[in-house]
Design an enzyme around this catalytic site. Structure first.
Site, mmCIF file in Angstrom:
data_model
loop_
_atom_site.group_PDB
_atom_site.id
_atom_site.type_symbol
_atom_site.label_atom_id
_atom_site.label_comp_id
_atom_site.label_asym_id
_atom_site.label_seq_id
_atom_site.Cartn_x
_atom_site.Cartn_y
_atom_site.Cartn_z
ATOM 1 C CE LYS A 162 14.130 -7.214 -33.008
ATOM 2 N NZ LYS A 162 13.005 -6.460 -32.489
ATOM 3 C CG ASP A 167 11.687 -6.699 -29.649
ATOM 4 O OD1 ASP A 167 11.035 -7.692 -30.025
ATOM 5 O OD2 ASP A 167 11.857 -5.701 -30.379
ATOM 6 C CE1 TYR A 205 26.814 -15.599 -25.851
ATOM 7 C CE2 TYR A 205 25.618 -17.403 -24.851
ATOM 8 C CZ TYR A 205 25.941 -16.070 -24.897
ATOM 9 O OH TYR A 205 25.395 -15.206 -23.963
ATOM 10 C CG ASP A 214 23.054 -16.755 -21.341
ATOM 11 O OD1 ASP A 214 22.723 -17.060 -20.187
ATOM 12 O OD2 ASP A 214 24.200 -16.372 -21.640
ATOM 13 C CG ASP A 251 20.494 -15.226 -16.271
ATOM 14 O OD1 ASP A 251 20.360 -16.467 -16.352
ATOM 15 O OD2 ASP A 251 21.530 -14.680 -15.868
#
Ligand code: ATP
Ligand code: MG
Length: 326
Positions: free
Chosen positions: A167, A199, A120, A223, A227
């Site tokens: 990751k 993951d 972002y 983010d 969620d």
């Protein structure tokens, strides 16, 4: 109690219903002075600007701001406001409550999401008709700042330590830097830090969320994964969040403007009230924050409840019940 100033920005949609409910709670527990400010679609329709300079300046100068939601203009409002408080971490607790239907009722995980960089970063380019690129930014300084916050956070929470999600096996340079900085700070501070690939985390948190307490994440991972955890606890109307900066904070429910129920007086005020509880804690009123959380928990389990939780009560009735418990 002192007369600290709190900026209140209800915004659009159910923001104008749940933020006043949270303000009533703050008026009930303390002696604050409130300054109301505009942001979002409604003020843009009137003045052409989604985020009036006056609002930005108020938020940039205040200790704490309570924000509701903005509609179409959300990105034009919330991104600059997070920057106004120099927010480097987004704190998102995902917690199930007794009596509320949840996929994983045992969930109690707090996400500490890096709030300034990662994918972002805003560095996207269209290089040809066929090719677009994105620059993923990770700095040691932002990673360390997040890790230092995490160390203090787990100490306050009496947690054993935290997990860092990354990751780095694929993004060796960027997530490698993130991982290395976070683990080093934890070691220096004597805080236990385990690592988990993002993951694998997605699977583990669904199968057994009790494996995790506090989770430190790069921006996008935080983010998405928070969620996902929101899905496990059942209901956007329950999730608060805090954007924390070195001196200031901006507190907002995770949900948006909920246009489908806006104006009906039935929005669940819990997320906004719990966000205001985080605001109380940020201002040093820890006991009040804990009392508010306990009161919300009681009301969620015994009722009254709003329709999203299967009840038939309105926003005001639920807010009255929370104030009664306090
Ligand atoms: P936005 O674009 O502003 O995010 P949205 O349509 O995505 O709007 P959200 O606010 O993100 O709506 O919420 C998604 C759905 O969850 C809503 O349609 C609403 O039914 C429900 N919801 C969200 N927040 C609440 C709340 N506080 N009380 C009750 N229901 C809610
Ligand atoms: Mg939404």
């Amino acid at each position: 109690m002192s007369g600290e100033e709190i900026i209140v920005v209800p915004g659009d949609g159910i923001g104008t219903e749940v933020v006043p409910a949270a303000r009533r709670m703050l008026e009930h527990v303390g002696e604050f002075s409130f300054v109301e400010a505009d942001a979002g679609d409604a003020v843009k329709a009137e003045t052409g600007e989604a985020l009036p300079e006056e609002t930005y300046d108020l938020v940039a100068a205040a200790d704490a701001t309570l924000f509701g939601a903005a509609g179409e203009t959300a990105a034009d409002v919330i991104l600059p406001l997070r920057e106004a408080v120099d927010s480097f971490v987004n704190v998102r607790p995902a917690r199930a409550y007794p009596g509320v239907d949840a996929v994983r009722p045992e969930t109690d995980v707090v996400f500490l999401r890096e709030n300034t960089e990662g994918v972002y970063s805003g560095h996207e380019d269209r290089l040809s008709d066929d090719l677009s690129t994105l620059t993923r930014v990770i700095t040691t300084s932002a990673s360390e700042r997040l890790a230092e916050f995490a160390c203090e956070f787990v100490a306050d929470r009496d947690a054993d330590g935290f997990h860092v999600v990354h990751k780095a096996n694929v993004m060796r340079e960027t997530d490698g830097r993130f991982r290395e900085a976070v683990l080093r700070v934890a070691e220096e501070r004597g805080v236990d830090a385990d690592e988990v690939l993002m993951d694998a985390f997605a699977t583990h948190v669904c199968l057994d969320p009790t494996r995790f307490d506090t989770v430190v994440c790069p921006n996008l991972a935080g983010d998405v994964l928070s969620d996902l955890a929101a899905g496990l606890v059942g209901g956007l109307g329950l999730l608060p969040s805090a954007n924390i900066g070195p001196e200031r904070g901006l507190f907002e429910p995770v949900h948006g403007t909920a246009p489908d129920i806006a104006g009906e007086g039935v929005a669940n005020p819990a997320a906004a009230i719990l966000s205001a509880a985080m605001l109380l804690e940020f201002l040093g009123h820890e006991e009040d924050g804990a009392d508010v959380r306990a009161a919300v928990e009681d009301v969620l389990s015994d009722g009254p409840r709003t329709p999203d939780l299967g009840g038939d009560a309105g926003t005001d009735e639920v807010t009255d019940a929370v104030l009664d418990r306090l």
